[in-house]
Motif scaffolding. Structure first.
Motif, PDB file in Angstrom:
ATOM      1  N   LEU A  16      -7.796   4.266 -11.667  1.00 32.47           N
ATOM      2  CA  LEU A  16      -7.119   4.080 -10.470  1.00 32.47           C
ATOM      3  C   LEU A  16      -6.172   3.216 -10.550  1.00 32.47           C
ATOM      4  CD1 LEU A  16      -6.758   4.779  -7.568  1.00 32.47           C
ATOM      5  CD2 LEU A  16      -8.272   2.939  -6.705  1.00 32.47           C
ATOM      6  N   ARG A  17      -6.504   1.963 -11.254  1.00 36.83           N
ATOM      7  CA  ARG A  17      -5.459   0.772 -11.476  1.00 36.83           C
ATOM      8  C   ARG A  17      -4.370   1.318 -12.317  1.00 36.83           C
ATOM      9  NH1 ARG A  17      -7.583  -4.928 -13.324  1.00 36.83           N
ATOM     10  NH2 ARG A  17      -8.661  -4.572 -11.395  1.00 36.83           N
ATOM     11  N   ALA A  18      -4.636   2.211 -13.127  1.00 35.79           N
ATOM     12  CA  ALA A  18      -3.337   2.576 -14.240  1.00 35.79           C
ATOM     13  C   ALA A  18      -2.660   3.701 -13.273  1.00 35.79           C
ATOM     14  CB  ALA A  18      -4.111   3.603 -15.265  1.00 35.79           C
ATOM     15  N   GLY A  19      -3.211   4.343 -12.485  1.00 32.50           N
ATOM     16  CA  GLY A  19      -2.604   5.187 -11.703  1.00 32.50           C
ATOM     17  C   GLY A  19      -1.583   4.549 -10.705  1.00 32.50           C
ATOM     18  N   LEU A  20      -1.953   3.469 -10.072  1.00 30.85           N
ATOM     19  CA  LEU A  20      -1.267   2.669  -9.175  1.00 30.85           C
ATOM     20  C   LEU A  20       0.053   2.014 -10.221  1.00 30.85           C
ATOM     21  CD1 LEU A  20      -3.493   0.556  -7.470  1.00 30.85           C
ATOM     22  CD2 LEU A  20      -2.272   2.410  -6.661  1.00 30.85           C
ATOM     23  N   SER A  21      -0.162   1.813 -11.401  1.00 30.88           N
ATOM     24  CA  SER A  21       0.762   1.119 -12.338  1.00 30.88           C
ATOM     25  C   SER A  21       1.884   2.306 -12.599  1.00 30.88           C
ATOM     26  CB  SER A  21       0.144   0.627 -13.578  1.00 30.88           C
ATOM     27  OG  SER A  21       1.302   0.172 -14.532  1.00 30.88           O
ATOM     28  N   VAL A  22       1.249   3.500 -12.997  1.00 26.62           N
ATOM     29  CA  VAL A  22       2.139   4.482 -13.266  1.00 26.62           C
ATOM     30  C   VAL A  22       2.974   4.974 -11.988  1.00 26.62           C
ATOM     31  CG1 VAL A  22       2.285   7.069 -14.068  1.00 26.62           C
ATOM     32  CG2 VAL A  22       0.837   5.640 -15.016  1.00 26.62           C
ATOM     33  N   GLY A  23       2.301   5.013 -11.146  1.00 30.66           N
ATOM     34  CA  GLY A  23       2.950   5.663  -9.782  1.00 30.66           C
ATOM     35  C   GLY A  23       3.971   4.688  -9.202  1.00 30.66           C
ATOM     36  N   SER A  24       3.998   3.424  -9.583  1.00 31.43           N
ATOM     37  CA  SER A  24       5.044   2.402  -9.204  1.00 31.43           C
ATOM     38  C   SER A  24       6.372   2.736  -9.774  1.00 31.43           C
ATOM     39  CB  SER A  24       4.502   0.731  -9.745  1.00 31.43           C
ATOM     40  OG  SER A  24       3.546   0.666  -8.982  1.00 31.43           O
ATOM     41  N   GLY A  25       6.344   3.248 -11.090  1.00 33.19           N
ATOM     42  CA  GLY A  25       7.579   3.538 -11.627  1.00 33.19           C
ATOM     43  C   GLY A  25       7.990   4.773 -11.011  1.00 33.19           C
ATOM     44  N   LEU A  26       7.162   5.847 -11.025  1.00 26.15           N
ATOM     45  CA  LEU A  26       7.487   7.029 -10.052  1.00 26.15           C
ATOM     46  C   LEU A  26       8.096   6.959  -8.779  1.00 26.15           C
ATOM     47  CD1 LEU A  26       4.546   9.210 -11.456  1.00 26.15           C
ATOM     48  CD2 LEU A  26       6.810   9.449 -12.411  1.00 26.15           C
ATOM     49  N   ALA A  27       7.508   6.055  -8.154  1.00 26.72           N
ATOM     50  CA  ALA A  27       7.859   5.437  -6.669  1.00 26.72           C
ATOM     51  C   ALA A  27       9.279   5.348  -6.690  1.00 26.72           C
ATOM     52  CB  ALA A  27       6.800   4.558  -6.190  1.00 26.72           C
ATOM     53  N   VAL A  28       9.627   4.449  -7.633  1.00 31.31           N
ATOM     54  CA  VAL A  28      11.253   4.028  -7.579  1.00 31.31           C
ATOM     55  C   VAL A  28      12.014   5.389  -7.747  1.00 31.31           C
ATOM     56  CG1 VAL A  28      13.013   2.812  -8.885  1.00 31.31           C
ATOM     57  CG2 VAL A  28      10.650   1.981  -8.682  1.00 31.31           C
ATOM     58  N   ALA A  29      11.942   6.196  -8.441  1.00 28.87           N
ATOM     59  CA  ALA A  29      12.598   7.552  -8.490  1.00 28.87           C
ATOM     60  C   ALA A  29      12.337   8.343  -7.240  1.00 28.87           C
ATOM     61  CB  ALA A  29      12.128   8.377  -9.747  1.00 28.87           C
ATOM     62  N   SER A  30      11.249   8.433  -6.645  1.00 23.47           N
ATOM     63  CA  SER A  30      11.033   9.110  -5.462  1.00 23.47           C
ATOM     64  C   SER A  30      11.643   8.473  -4.203  1.00 23.47           C
ATOM     65  CB  SER A  30       9.317   9.034  -5.020  1.00 23.47           C
ATOM     66  OG  SER A  30       8.595   9.656  -5.966  1.00 23.47           O
ATOM     67  N   PHE A  31      11.974   7.075  -4.353  1.00 24.79           N
ATOM     68  CA  PHE A  31      12.671   6.388  -3.146  1.00 24.79           C
ATOM     69  C   PHE A  31      13.822   6.646  -3.193  1.00 24.79           C
ATOM     70  CE2 PHE A  31      14.573   2.582  -1.670  1.00 24.79           C
ATOM     71  CZ  PHE A  31      14.161   2.425  -0.342  1.00 24.79           C
ATOM     72  N   LEU A  32      14.625   6.563  -4.231  1.00 28.40           N
ATOM     73  CA  LEU A  32      15.814   6.727  -4.418  1.00 28.40           C
ATOM     74  C   LEU A  32      16.288   8.409  -4.017  1.00 28.40           C
ATOM     75  CD1 LEU A  32      16.950   4.964  -7.797  1.00 28.40           C
ATOM     76  CD2 LEU A  32      16.965   4.241  -5.542  1.00 28.40           C
ATOM     77  N   ALA A  54      -1.595   7.255  -8.440  1.00 29.29           N
ATOM     78  CA  ALA A  54      -0.365   7.467  -8.839  1.00 29.29           C
ATOM     79  C   ALA A  54       0.589   8.236  -7.528  1.00 29.29           C
ATOM     80  CB  ALA A  54       0.260   8.539 -10.079  1.00 29.29           C
ATOM     81  N   SER A  55      -0.291   9.055  -6.803  1.00 23.98           N
ATOM     82  CA  SER A  55       0.239   9.498  -5.726  1.00 23.98           C
ATOM     83  C   SER A  55       0.317   8.526  -4.351  1.00 23.98           C
ATOM     84  CB  SER A  55      -0.632  10.873  -5.218  1.00 23.98           C
ATOM     85  OG  SER A  55      -0.338  11.883  -6.250  1.00 23.98           O
ATOM     86  N   ALA A  56      -0.842   7.770  -4.459  1.00 26.74           N
ATOM     87  CA  ALA A  56      -0.850   6.980  -3.348  1.00 26.74           C
ATOM     88  C   ALA A  56       0.506   5.997  -3.122  1.00 26.74           C
ATOM     89  CB  ALA A  56      -2.115   6.106  -3.359  1.00 26.74           C
ATOM     90  N   VAL A  57       0.903   5.794  -4.273  1.00 22.12           N
ATOM     91  CA  VAL A  57       2.150   4.824  -4.372  1.00 22.12           C
ATOM     92  C   VAL A  57       3.364   5.600  -3.934  1.00 22.12           C
ATOM     93  CG1 VAL A  57       3.253   3.242  -5.830  1.00 22.12           C
ATOM     94  CG2 VAL A  57       1.083   3.312  -6.039  1.00 22.12           C
ATOM     95  N   GLN A  58       3.557   6.800  -4.462  1.00 24.21           N
ATOM     96  CA  GLN A  58       4.820   7.478  -4.397  1.00 24.21           C
ATOM     97  C   GLN A  58       4.818   7.870  -2.851  1.00 24.21           C
ATOM     98  OE1 GLN A  58       5.447  10.457  -7.405  1.00 24.21           O
ATOM     99  NE2 GLN A  58       3.493  10.051  -7.898  1.00 24.21           N
ATOM    100  N   TRP A  59       3.961   8.323  -2.173  1.00 22.01           N
ATOM    101  CA  TRP A  59       3.920   8.688  -0.735  1.00 22.01           C
ATOM    102  C   TRP A  59       4.643   7.786   0.256  1.00 22.01           C
ATOM    103  CZ3 TRP A  59       1.022   7.912   4.167  1.00 22.01           C
ATOM    104  CH2 TRP A  59       1.422   8.918   5.058  1.00 22.01           C
ATOM    105  N   PRO A  60       4.540   6.662   0.335  1.00 22.93           N
ATOM    106  CA  PRO A  60       5.043   5.722   1.423  1.00 22.93           C
ATOM    107  C   PRO A  60       6.531   5.515   0.758  1.00 22.93           C
ATOM    108  CG  PRO A  60       3.122   4.305  -0.076  1.00 22.93           C
ATOM    109  CD  PRO A  60       3.111   6.255  -0.237  1.00 22.93           C
ATOM    110  N   ALA A  61       6.699   5.550  -0.385  1.00 23.99           N
ATOM    111  CA  ALA A  61       8.131   5.279  -1.152  1.00 23.99           C
ATOM    112  C   ALA A  61       8.985   6.269  -0.813  1.00 23.99           C
ATOM    113  CB  ALA A  61       7.865   5.274  -2.499  1.00 23.99           C
ATOM    114  N   TRP A  62       8.247   7.679  -0.724  1.00 22.38           N
ATOM    115  CA  TRP A  62       9.270   8.788  -0.450  1.00 22.38           C
ATOM    116  C   TRP A  62       9.542   8.696   1.154  1.00 22.38           C
ATOM    117  CZ3 TRP A  62      11.805  12.594  -2.413  1.00 22.38           C
ATOM    118  CH2 TRP A  62      12.353  13.840  -1.695  1.00 22.38           C
ATOM    119  N   VAL A  63       8.566   8.375   2.107  1.00 25.75           N
ATOM    120  CA  VAL A  63       8.725   8.306   3.460  1.00 25.75           C
ATOM    121  C   VAL A  63       9.719   7.478   3.777  1.00 25.75           C
ATOM    122  CG1 VAL A  63       7.785   8.001   5.825  1.00 25.75           C
ATOM    123  CG2 VAL A  63       6.533   9.314   4.036  1.00 25.75           C
ATOM    124  N   ALA A  64       9.737   5.884   2.915  1.00 28.67           N
ATOM    125  CA  ALA A  64      10.705   4.876   3.325  1.00 28.67           C
ATOM    126  C   ALA A  64      11.999   5.431   2.881  1.00 28.67           C
ATOM    127  CB  ALA A  64      10.110   3.705   2.932  1.00 28.67           C
ATOM    128  N   GLY A  65      11.962   5.909   1.659  1.00 32.85           N
ATOM    129  CA  GLY A  65      13.428   6.295   1.317  1.00 32.85           C
ATOM    130  C   GLY A  65      14.087   7.255   2.080  1.00 32.85           C
TER     131      GLY A  65
END
Length: 229
Positions: free
Chosen positions: A12-28, A134-145
Motif C-alpha cells: 500500500l505504501r508503495a502504491g501511495l508513492s507511485v500514485g502521487s506521481g500519477l496523480a500529478v498527471a491526472s490533476f493536470l 495508487a488509485s486512492a491518490v489519483q481519484w481525489p486529484a482527478w476530481v479536484a483538477g
C-alpha cells in the motif's frame, strides 16, 4: 552475497508513492477536461459529478467529443467502447483479488490504467495493495483538477497554452514503455496493437479504432493462461 533486488511487492505504501506521481498527471489532465466540458455547456456541477462517478479520462473525453455532435446514443456507445479495454485488464488482475464476488467486484473498482500498469509484477501477477494505493491518490486529484478546470474555463485556450492536451498520449506511451521493460513477451501484442490502430483509424472513429487495436491484448492473455495451466 545478499541480493540488492527490491522485493517484488511494494504494498500500500508503495502504491501511495507511485500514485502521487500519477496523480500529478491526472490533476493536470482533469483541468483540461473541466475547462473543455464547461465550455461545451455542461455547466459547473455536471463535469465534477462526472469525474466523481466515472473516473476515467479516456471515457470522459470520448463523451466530450461526441455529446455535442453525435447525440446521447453515440456518446454512450463511444464511452462504452473505450471502457471495453477494462475487460482484458480485469481478467488479468482477477486472480490477485480476494474474497467473494461482491468483495472482488468492489476491489475491482480500483482498476485504472496507471494503477494497473504500476501494480503489474510480470508473469500475469499483480500487487493488489499497490493497485489500491495508487488509485486512492489519483481519484481525489482527478476530481479536484476537474473543479479547477471549471473555474478556469473562461480561458478557452488554457489546455493548449499549458500543453495539457498532450498529457493523455504521453501518459499512455509511458505506461506502454514500462510494460515492455518488465517483460519482453509484451512486444508482440504492443506491435500488433499499434499496427491495428494505424489501420483502423483510417476507417473508424478514434474510440472504435482503439478498442479494435486492444484485441491484440488477447495474445498476452492467452500466453498467461497457458503459463498458469
Amino acid at each position: 552475497m545478499e541480493s540488492t533486488t527490491p522485493p517484488p511487492q511494494g504494498g500500500l505504501r508503495a502504491g501511495l508513492s507511485v500514485g502521487s506521481g500519477l496523480a500529478v498527471a491526472s490533476f493536470l489532465l482533469a483541468i483540461s477536461f473541466g475547462a473543455a466540458s464547461y465550455a461545451q455547456g455542461w455547466g459547473v456541477v455536471a463535469p465534477i459529478v462526472c469525474s466523481l462517478i466515472v473516473f476515467s479520462g479516456s471515457a470522459q473525453f470520448a463523451m466530450l467529443a461526441t455529446l455535442g455532435t453525435g447525440g446521447l446514443a453515440s456518446t454512450v456507445l463511444a464511452a462504452g467502447l473505450v471502457q471495453a479495454r477494462y475487460l482484458p485488464m480485469g481478467v488479468a488482475v482477477a486472480g490477485d483479488l480476494r474474497g467473494g464476488r461482491l468483495r472482488r467486484a468492489l476491489e475491482g473498482q480500483s482498476l485504472v490504467d496507471g494503477s494497473w500498469a504500476a501494480a503489474h509484477l510480470g508473469g500475469g501477477r499483480f500487487d493488489r495493495l499497490l493497485l489500491f494505493g495508487a488509485s486512492a491518490v489519483q481519484w481525489p486529484a482527478w476530481v479536484a483538477g476537474t473543479a479547477l478546470g471549471v473555474l478556469l474555463a473562461p480561458d478557452a485556450g488554457l489546455q493548449h497554452t499549458l500543453g495539457l492536451d498532450v498529457l493523455t498520449p504521453a501518459l499512455f506511451v509511458a505506461l506502454l514503455l514500462d510494460e515492455l521493460r518488465k517483460d519482453r513477451a509484451n512486444f508482440p501484442p504492443a506491435l500488433l496493437g499499434g499496427a491495428l490502430a494505424a489501420v483502423l483509424i483510417a476507417f473508424l472513429p478514434t474510440g472504435p479504432a482503439l478498442v479494435g487495436s486492444a484485441l491484440a491484448a488477447g495474445l498476452g492473455l492467452l500466453r498467461y493462461r497457458r503459463a498458469a495451466a
